[in-house]
Design a protein around this motif. Structure first.
Motif, PDB file in Angstrom:
ATOM      1  N   ASP A 547     -13.585 -11.099   5.984  1.00 46.08           N
ATOM      2  CA  ASP A 547     -14.144 -10.221   4.951  1.00 46.08           C
ATOM      3  C   ASP A 547     -13.083  -9.268   4.415  1.00 46.08           C
ATOM      4  OD1 ASP A 547     -16.628 -11.394   5.159  1.00 46.08           O
ATOM      5  OD2 ASP A 547     -17.437  -9.880   6.532  1.00 46.08           O
ATOM      6  N   ALA A 548     -12.265  -8.710   5.298  1.00 48.80           N
ATOM      7  CA  ALA A 548     -11.223  -7.779   4.859  1.00 48.80           C
ATOM      8  C   ALA A 548     -10.169  -8.498   4.023  1.00 48.80           C
ATOM      9  CB  ALA A 548     -10.578  -7.109   6.069  1.00 48.80           C
ATOM     10  N   TYR A 549      -9.838  -9.733   4.413  1.00 45.29           N
ATOM     11  CA  TYR A 549      -8.886 -10.523   3.621  1.00 45.29           C
ATOM     12  C   TYR A 549      -9.465 -10.824   2.242  1.00 45.29           C
ATOM     13  CZ  TYR A 549      -6.173 -14.637   2.165  1.00 45.29           C
ATOM     14  OH  TYR A 549      -5.413 -15.543   1.472  1.00 45.29           O
ATOM     15  N   ASP A 550     -10.737 -11.216   2.206  1.00 44.68           N
ATOM     16  CA  ASP A 550     -11.363 -11.518   0.916  1.00 44.68           C
ATOM     17  C   ASP A 550     -11.387 -10.293   0.010  1.00 44.68           C
ATOM     18  OD1 ASP A 550     -11.798 -14.144   1.567  1.00 44.68           O
ATOM     19  OD2 ASP A 550     -13.874 -13.855   2.211  1.00 44.68           O
ATOM     20  N   ALA A 551     -11.517  -9.121   0.598  1.00 43.75           N
ATOM     21  CA  ALA A 551     -11.628  -7.887  -0.188  1.00 43.75           C
ATOM     22  C   ALA A 551     -10.289  -7.189  -0.393  1.00 43.75           C
ATOM     23  CB  ALA A 551     -12.596  -6.933   0.502  1.00 43.75           C
ATOM     24  N   LEU A 552      -9.185  -7.809   0.037  1.00 40.69           N
ATOM     25  CA  LEU A 552      -7.876  -7.153  -0.013  1.00 40.69           C
ATOM     26  C   LEU A 552      -7.557  -6.671  -1.428  1.00 40.69           C
ATOM     27  CD1 LEU A 552      -5.212  -6.471   1.508  1.00 40.69           C
ATOM     28  CD2 LEU A 552      -4.376  -8.729   0.797  1.00 40.69           C
ATOM     29  N   ALA A 553      -7.272  -5.379  -1.556  1.00 37.65           N
ATOM     30  CA  ALA A 553      -6.911  -4.788  -2.842  1.00 37.65           C
ATOM     31  C   ALA A 553      -5.402  -4.885  -3.040  1.00 37.65           C
ATOM     32  CB  ALA A 553      -7.361  -3.331  -2.888  1.00 37.65           C
ATOM     33  N   PRO A 554      -4.922  -4.853  -4.284  1.00 37.34           N
ATOM     34  CA  PRO A 554      -3.475  -4.924  -4.531  1.00 37.34           C
ATOM     35  C   PRO A 554      -2.724  -3.844  -3.764  1.00 37.34           C
ATOM     36  CG  PRO A 554      -4.690  -5.161  -6.580  1.00 37.34           C
ATOM     37  CD  PRO A 554      -5.700  -4.782  -5.535  1.00 37.34           C
ATOM     38  N   ILE A 555      -1.607  -4.243  -3.141  1.00 33.46           N
ATOM     39  CA  ILE A 555      -0.827  -3.306  -2.336  1.00 33.46           C
ATOM     40  C   ILE A 555       0.629  -3.746  -2.333  1.00 33.46           C
ATOM     41  CG2 ILE A 555      -1.275  -4.549  -0.165  1.00 33.46           C
ATOM     42  CD1 ILE A 555      -1.474  -1.749   1.184  1.00 33.46           C
ATOM     43  N   GLN A 556       1.544  -2.760  -2.406  1.00 38.12           N
ATOM     44  CA  GLN A 556       2.980  -3.042  -2.481  1.00 38.12           C
ATOM     45  C   GLN A 556       3.610  -2.953  -1.095  1.00 38.12           C
ATOM     46  OE1 GLN A 556       3.164  -0.068  -5.876  1.00 38.12           O
ATOM     47  NE2 GLN A 556       5.039  -1.227  -6.254  1.00 38.12           N
ATOM     48  N   TRP A 557       4.425  -3.960  -0.772  1.00 33.61           N
ATOM     49  CA  TRP A 557       5.119  -3.896   0.514  1.00 33.61           C
ATOM     50  C   TRP A 557       6.365  -3.021   0.396  1.00 33.61           C
ATOM     51  CZ3 TRP A 557      10.123  -5.688   0.603  1.00 33.61           C
ATOM     52  CH2 TRP A 557      10.500  -6.729  -0.252  1.00 33.61           C
ATOM     53  N   PRO A 558       6.811  -2.465   1.541  1.00 26.92           N
ATOM     54  CA  PRO A 558       6.338  -2.624   2.913  1.00 26.92           C
ATOM     55  C   PRO A 558       4.973  -1.981   3.148  1.00 26.92           C
ATOM     56  CG  PRO A 558       8.588  -1.748   2.855  1.00 26.92           C
ATOM     57  CD  PRO A 558       8.055  -1.660   1.474  1.00 26.92           C
ATOM     58  N   VAL A 559       4.183  -2.622   4.058  1.00 26.98           N
ATOM     59  CA  VAL A 559       2.903  -2.091   4.510  1.00 26.98           C
ATOM     60  C   VAL A 559       2.967  -2.094   6.034  1.00 26.98           C
ATOM     61  CG1 VAL A 559       0.403  -2.260   4.398  1.00 26.98           C
ATOM     62  CG2 VAL A 559       1.779  -3.194   2.526  1.00 26.98           C
ATOM     63  N   THR A 560       3.140  -0.925   6.609  1.00 25.82           N
ATOM     64  CA  THR A 560       3.334  -0.806   8.057  1.00 25.82           C
ATOM     65  C   THR A 560       2.457   0.311   8.591  1.00 25.82           C
ATOM     66  OG1 THR A 560       5.145   0.789   7.790  1.00 25.82           O
ATOM     67  CG2 THR A 560       5.741  -1.551   7.801  1.00 25.82           C
ATOM     68  N   GLY A 561       2.565   0.555   9.891  1.00 24.43           N
ATOM     69  CA  GLY A 561       1.847   1.677  10.474  1.00 24.43           C
ATOM     70  C   GLY A 561       2.284   2.996   9.886  1.00 24.43           C
ATOM     71  N   GLN A 562       3.558   3.061   9.496  1.00 31.93           N
ATOM     72  CA  GLN A 562       4.072   4.288   8.866  1.00 31.93           C
ATOM     73  C   GLN A 562       3.731   4.360   7.380  1.00 31.93           C
ATOM     74  OE1 GLN A 562       6.182   2.250  10.866  1.00 31.93           O
ATOM     75  NE2 GLN A 562       5.501   3.542  12.572  1.00 31.93           N
ATOM     76  N   ALA A 563       3.448   3.222   6.770  1.00 37.69           N
ATOM     77  CA  ALA A 563       3.096   3.185   5.333  1.00 37.69           C
ATOM     78  C   ALA A 563       1.874   2.286   5.151  1.00 37.69           C
ATOM     79  CB  ALA A 563       4.280   2.670   4.515  1.00 37.69           C
ATOM     80  N   PRO A 564       0.699   2.705   5.651  1.00 35.92           N
ATOM     81  CA  PRO A 564      -0.480   1.837   5.610  1.00 35.92           C
ATOM     82  C   PRO A 564      -1.004   1.579   4.205  1.00 35.92           C
ATOM     83  CG  PRO A 564      -1.068   4.040   6.388  1.00 35.92           C
ATOM     84  CD  PRO A 564       0.425   3.997   6.313  1.00 35.92           C
ATOM     85  N   ARG A 565      -0.647   2.427   3.261  1.00 31.66           N
ATOM     86  CA  ARG A 565      -1.115   2.247   1.881  1.00 31.66           C
ATOM     87  C   ARG A 565      -0.052   1.614   0.983  1.00 31.66           C
ATOM     88  NH1 ARG A 565      -4.586   7.827   0.627  1.00 31.66           N
ATOM     89  NH2 ARG A 565      -6.037   7.580   2.382  1.00 31.66           N
TER      90      ARG A 565
END
Length: 916
Positions: A547-565
Motif C-alpha cells: 500500500d505504501a509503495y502504491d501511494a508513494l509520492a514524488p521524492i528526490q534522492w538521497p532519501v535516508t534516515g537523515q533526509a526522510p523527505r
C-alpha cells in the motif's frame, strides 16, 4: 480506444507519470468504464504543477490494441508463453555453454521502469556473468554522467527545478528546451516574467524557439563549446572573479585546469574567432556569468553528443566550481536528460561500466559487496571483473562474432544508433536476437528470432526518476492487451528457467523496489561524504509495504534516515563524493569533431528532436494530430546554402554521408547557420525508408563516455531530381503500401481513418490512372486530368464511402486536408461532399493551412488571418483561436508569425509612395 477486460461502471481518476522526456511530468488520467478517456497534468506533481506538453496531452490517443504485440513469437511462429520462455532459456544456455558467459548481452532503454532495469541488470551481470549490458541512454546522457563523476566523484545532478526560479542567470547550452523539454521551458518562462532581473543566455548553433526568452544569443560554431567555457575560466581568472575561498576549501586541480585552458590564446578576441562569435556579445556573457552568483547552466544533447562530450561537460562544471556557483539555490551545472527513466537506469547499473546502486567495477569492494547482497541460501552470483561493451562497441562486437546472443528491450537500435546500416548487418548475422517490444511494426523486429510482447505505458507499474533526481510512480491503470506481460515478469520467468528462481522470486514490482532501496544503503558509510559514501541512497524508502509503495509520492534522492523527505539539491555543505571530499576541476583541451568536413562532404550536420514527436514515433504516430506540425522528414538549410547547392524550399533533396544517404523535404530557414544543416532523428523505415538520420552519422564516440558524435556529421547536399510528386490518401485497411513504396521518395503520415502518403519519382509517369489502378484494388470513380502539365486529381467512392483520394502535383498545391480527412470517417458521403471531393474542400470551407498549435489544431492561415484582422498579440490570438493556451509550445511560432506580419505591413508602400 483501449478497453479494459473488466470494465467498471464508474469513472475514476488516477495519478501516474508521463513516459516521454526527462522532465518527468505528473499525469492525472481519467478512466471511464474501463477506458482511459482523458489525461491532464497533475497539479500536485512538483515537476510540472499541472502543465503538460502536446505529447503528454495526447497520451490517451496513443492507446489501443491495433498494432500491439499480443502473443510471443519464436522463429516467426506465434507460440504460448511457456514455449517462448523455454526457448529463451534454452538458447541462452546453449550460447553460454558453447561460447562463454560474455557471448550474451542485453541492450536496454530509458523507457523501462526502474524495477525492469534492476532485474535485467541483476540477471545479466549477477547471474549470467556478462558485463555486456548497456542502454540507449548511452546515446543521450553518458557524457554528462562521466563529467559529473570526474568532478564530483559520483553521477549526481546537483540541482533541482526550483533552481531555475531562484537563478539570476540561466544559460541554455546545446538545449532547445522549448521543443525538447517544453514544460520545463514554460516554467522558466514564467519565472523570468516574475523576475524581470533574471537573464537568459542561449548558446546554440541554431536559432531555436528557446531564443524567444533569451536576453543574449550566442550562435557558436558547432563543436566549440569547450573553447568557449575555457575562455570563460580564463576571463574569470584574469579579472579576479574566481571564488578563492570556495576553491581552497572545497576543490582541487585549479592550477592544472587553468594551465590547460591557457595553452591557447584566452583573449576574448581569440575565443570569439574560434567560436565564430561577436567579441562584444561573448564578453557580455562572460561578464554576466562572472558577476552573478546564482547561475544555472542547463545543458543537453548539443553538449553530450560529441566525441569530446565529457570534456565539454567538465569545461562547464569547471566554471561553476571556480566561481562557487553550486550547492546553493539558483546555482549549478544542470544536465537535463532526454528520457523519462534515463536516471533510473543509471541508479541500478544500466550502463555497461556500472554495477548497481551507483557502484562501479573499480569502486573498492563493490564487486564483493554486490555479490554478497545478491547471494541467496543456495545461489551465489558471479559478477564480471570489469566493464562491458558500451552501445556502439557492443554492436561492433556482434559484428566481430564475439557476442552471439542479444536481448533488446524497449528500444530500436536499427534506427537510433550511428552507422545504422552496419548495425543492421550485425543484427542480421547475430545467431540469437531476442526482442521485448509492445508494438508489431518496428524496424528491429525484422531481425528478431524470439519476440516477447511487453506491456506499455498505462499498463506498466513501477517507478521512474527524472532529471532532478525525483522518483515518481508510473502506475498501471489498464491490463496489458492479449498475452502481453510486464518486462520484470518476463525477465524473472527466464531467470527461473535458467535455475536462478530463488534470486528472482518477486511477486510484485514493489518487492523489487524494496530490494533496490536496500542495496542503495547496503554498507554505505553514513558518517560523512568521504570514502565509501555513495550519494545515491534511498534506504529511507526500504521496507514499504504494498500500500505504501502504491501511494508513494514524488521524492528526490538521497532519501535516508537523515533526509526522510528527500533532498532538493546536493553539495550544500561543500562536501563531495570523492575520497577527500573535494571536487575536481578537470583540465580540458578542446578537440575538433572526429567527423571531418571535406570537399566531397562540406556541410556540418546536426541531428535532433522536433516538438511533437518522440524517438522513432512508435507511440506518437498513433496520435494523428501529433503528425501535423512537421508531417514529413526535412532538411533545414540556410537560404544562401540553398542557392549554392541548388535546392528549393519545400522541394526534395538528398544528403550523402560516409555511411549512407537521407532524402527529405527542404525547409529554408534563416535560423540555420551558413554551412550547417539540421535533420530530425525520428523517421524510420515504417514512415519513410530514405530518412534515417543514423545512416548519416559515423560511429565515432567519446573515449570516456562512449557517447556517439551525433551532432557533428559531415554531408553533401543536392536536389533530388524528381519528375513528379503525388499525394495519396488511402482508407485504413484497403491495401498495403508495397506497390508505391518502390517510389524514389515516400513518406507515410497517419491520419484519422486513413493514411497519407507523399510520393515522388525520378522517372516520368505517362498514365496516372493506369498507375493508380495498378497500385490500388479499387478503381477511380472520379477524376480530372491535365495531361499538358501532368496534373491529376482522382478519387474512388465505393457504396457511398470514400476509399482513396489522389493528387499528382507538388504538395504546395494541396488544399487543407482536414476536410478530406473527415470524409474518410463517413459511412456514406452526401451528394454535396461527393461533388467537392476533387476540390478537396467544401464550398466556403476555410483552409487553415499547416498546423501550428497541435493542442487545438489551429493552422497557420487561420492565425495569419486573425493577425491581419487585428489580433496582434499571443493573448489576442489565444482568445480568438485558443492557440497557445494549453501547453504553450507553439507560442514562439505565434510570435514569429506576428513579427512576420508586422514586417510585411511595414514593407507595404503608402498611398503617397504609390503616387510618386
Amino acid at each position: 480506444m483501449y478497453q479494459a477486460k473488466d470494465s467498471a461502471p464508474m469513472s475514476r481518476q488516477a495519478k501516474t507519470t508521463c513516459p516521454y522526456c526527462g522532465v518527468g511530468c505528473g499525469v492525472t488520467a481519467t478512466l471511464e468504464k474501463g477506458t482511459l478517456s482523458a489525461v491532464e497534468g497533475d497539479r500536485q506533481h512538483p515537476a510540472n504543477y499541472g502543465r503538460l506538453c502536446v505529447k503528454g496531452s495526447a497520451l490517451h490517443e496513443t492507446l489501443g490494441q491495433q498494432g500491439r504485440l499480443v502473443r510471443p513469437r519464436v522463429d516467426g511462429v506465434e507460440v504460448d508463453w511457456e514455449t517462448a520462455l523455454n526457448a529463451v532459456a534454452e538458447r541462452l544456455t546453449a550460447t553460454r555453454r558453447e561460447q562463454g558467459d560474455e557471448s550474451v548481452a542485453a541492450y536496454l532503454s530509458g523507457q523501462l521502469l526502474t524495477e525492469d532495469y534492476y532485474v535485467a541488470n541483476k540477471l545479466f551481470k549477477g547471474f549470467l556473468g556478462t558485463p555486456h549490458l548497456d542502454t540507449n541512454s548511452r546515446l543521450c546522457m553518458a557524457s554528462a554522467v562521466a563529467g559529473y563523476k570526474r568532478a564530483f566523484g559520483a553521477d549526481a545532478v546537483p540541482c533541482c527545478y526550483e533552481d531555475l526560479e531562484e537563478a539570476e542567470l540561466v544559460v541554455l547550452v546545446g538545449s532547445n528546451l522549448a521543443w525538447n523539454h517544453p514544460v520545463l521551458y514554460q516554467r522558466l518562462k514564467v519565472a523570468k516574467t516574475r523576475n524581470p532581473l533574471m537573464r537568459v543566455v542561449v548558446i546554440d548553433p541554431r536559432v531555436t524557439d528557446s531564443c524567444e526568452i533569451a536576453d543574449l544569443y550566442l550562435g557558436l560554431e558547432p563543436g566549440s563549446d569547450a573553447r568557449l567555457f575555457n575562455g570563460l575560466l580564463n576571463w574569470m581568472a584574469d579579472r579576479g572573479k574566481l571564488d578563492s575561498v570556495y576553491l581552497a576549501r572545497h576543490t582541487q586541480g585549479l592550477e592544472e585546469t587553468l594551465a590547460a585552458a591557457r595553452e591557447e590564446d584566452g583573449s576574448v578576441a581569440a575565443v570569439a574567432a574560434d567560436c565564430d562569435l561577436d567579441p562584444e556579445r561573448l564578453e557580455t556573457f562572460y561578464y554576466w556569468f562572472a558577476t552573478q552568483l546564482h547561475v544555472v547552466t542547463l545543458y543537453s544533447q548539443g553538449v553530450n553528443q560529441s566525441s569530446s562530450g565529457t570534456d565539454k561537460c567538465n569545461a562547464i562544471i569547471n566554471c561553476h566550481l571556480a566561481g562557487g556557483k553550486l550547492g546553493l539555490p539558483g546555482a549549478g551545472p544542470f544536465s537535463i536528460t532526454g528520457q523519462p527513466n534515463a536516471m533510473g537506469g543509471r541508479e541500478v547499473g544500466g550502463l555497461a561500466n556500472q554495477l548497481a546502486a551507483h557502484m562501479d567495477y573499480h569502486t573498492p569492494g563493490a564487486i564483493d559487496r554486490v555479490t554478497r547482497f545478491w547471494a541467496t541460501e543456495t545461489l551465489t552470483p558471479t559478477l564480471p571483473s570489469g566493464p562491458g561493451h558500451k552501445a556502439v562497441e557492443l554492436f561492433t562486437a556482434i559484428e566481430r562474432g564475439e557476442v552471439q546472443a542479444l536481448w533488446v528491450m524497449a528500444t530500436n537500435p536499427a534506427v537510433s544508433l550511428p552507422d545504422a546500416a552496419r548495425v543492421r548487418a550485425a543484427l542480421a548475422q547475430c545467431p540469437l536476437v531476442i526482442v521485448s517490444e509492445c508494438v508489431t511494426d518496428t524496424d528491429l523486429l525484422d531481425y528478431a528470432d524470439i519476440v516477447l510482447p511487453a506491456s506499455s505505458w498505462s499498463e506498466k507499474d513501477g517507478t521512474v526518476t527524472n532529471s532532478e533526481r525525483c522518483i515518481s510512480r508510473q502506475r498501471g491503470l489498464l491490463p496489458p492487451p492479449g498475452e502481453a506481460r510486464h518486462d520484470w515478469w518476463i525477465i524473472c520467468e527466464v531467470a527461473r528457467r535458467l535455475g536462478y528462481g530463488e534470486a528472482f522470486a518477486y511477486a510484485h514490482p514493489g518487492e523489487i523496489f524494496d530490494e533496490h532501496a536496500r542495496l542503495s544503503g547496503f554498507e554505505n558509510a553514513a558518517a560523512s561524504a568521504g570514502a565509501g559514501k555513495r550519494l545515491f541512497d534511498i534506504s529511507g524508502l526500504a521496507g514499504l509495504d504494498r500500500d505504501a509503495y502504491d501511494a508513494l509520492a514524488p521524492i528526490q534522492w538521497p532519501v535516508t534516515g537523515q533526509a526522510p523527505r528527500g533532498t532538493a539539491r546536493l553539495f550544500e555543505d561543500g562536501r563531495f563524493a570523492t575520497d577527500d571530499g573535494l571536487a575536481r576541476l578537470v583540465p580540458v583541451r578542446p578537440r575538433a569533431p572526429e567527423q571531418r568536413l571535406s570537399a566531397s562532404r562540406p556541410l556540418r550536420l546536426n541531428t535532433g528532436r522536433i516538438r511533437d514527436q518522440w524517438h522513432t514515433m512508435t507511440r506518437t504516430a498513433r496520435a494523428p494530430r501529433l503528425m501535423n506540425h512537421r508531417a514529413e522528414p526535412f532538411i533545414e538549410v540556410h537560404p544562401d546554402d540553398a542557392v549554392e547547392y541548388g535546392v528549393t524550399d519545400q522541394r526534395l533533396a538528398v544528403l550523402t554521408g560516409e555511411a549512407g544517404e537521407y532524402r527529405a523535404r527542404v525547409r529554408v530557414a534563416n535560423a540555420q547557420r551558413r554551412g550547417e544543416l539540421f535533420v530530425p532523428m525520428h523517421w524510420s523505415d515504417r514512415f519513410t525508408r530514405q530518412a534515417r538520420s543514423g545512416a548519416l552519422i559515423t560511429g565515432y564516440t567519446d573515449p570516456l563516455s562512449g557517447q556517439p558524435e551525433s551532432k557533428h556529421g559531415a554531408v553533401a547536399l543536392a536536389p533530388l531530381a524528381t519528375t513528379w510528386e503525388a499525394t495519396l490518401l488511402v482508407i485504413d485497411g484497403l491495401t498495403d503500401a508495397t506497390p508505391w513504396c518502390e517510389s524514389d521518395y515516400w513518406a507515410r503520415i497517419p491520419m484519422r481513418g486513413c493514411q497519407r502518403w507523399q510520393l515522388a519519382g525520378v522517372q516520368a509517369e505517362c498514365d496516372w490512372l493506369e498507375r493508380l489502378a495498378a497500385w490500388l484494388p479499387e478503381a477511380a470513380t472520379l477524376w480530372c486530368e491535365d495531361a499538358g502539365d501532368g496534373r491529376l486529381r482522382a478519387a474512388a467512392v465505393t457504396n457511398g464511402q470514400l476509399r482513396w483520394w489522389a493528387m499528382v502535383g507538388p504538395p504546395t498545391e494541396l488544399p487543407g486536408l482536414a476536410w478530406l480527412e473527415q470524409r474518410f470517417s463517413e459511412a456514406e458521403l452526401s451528394a454535396q461532399h461527393r461533388s467537392r471531393l476533387l476540390a478537396g474542400c467544401d464550398d466556403g470551407a476555410a483552409d487553415t493551412g499547416p498546423t501550428v498549435c497541435s493542442c487545438h489544431q489551429v493552422g497557420q492561415k487561420a492565425i495569419v488571418s486573425a493577425i491581419r484582422e487585428g489580433d496582434t498579440s499571443v493573448e489576442a490570438l489565444g482568445a480568438r483561436l485558443a492557440c497557445g493556451t494549453q501547453c504553450g509550445s507553439c507560442i514562439p511560432e505565434l510570435k514569429s508569425l506576428i513579427e512576420e506580419e508586422r514586417a510585411h505591413t511595414r514593407a507595404k508602400p503608402t498611398p503617397d509612395t504609390q503616387v510618386a
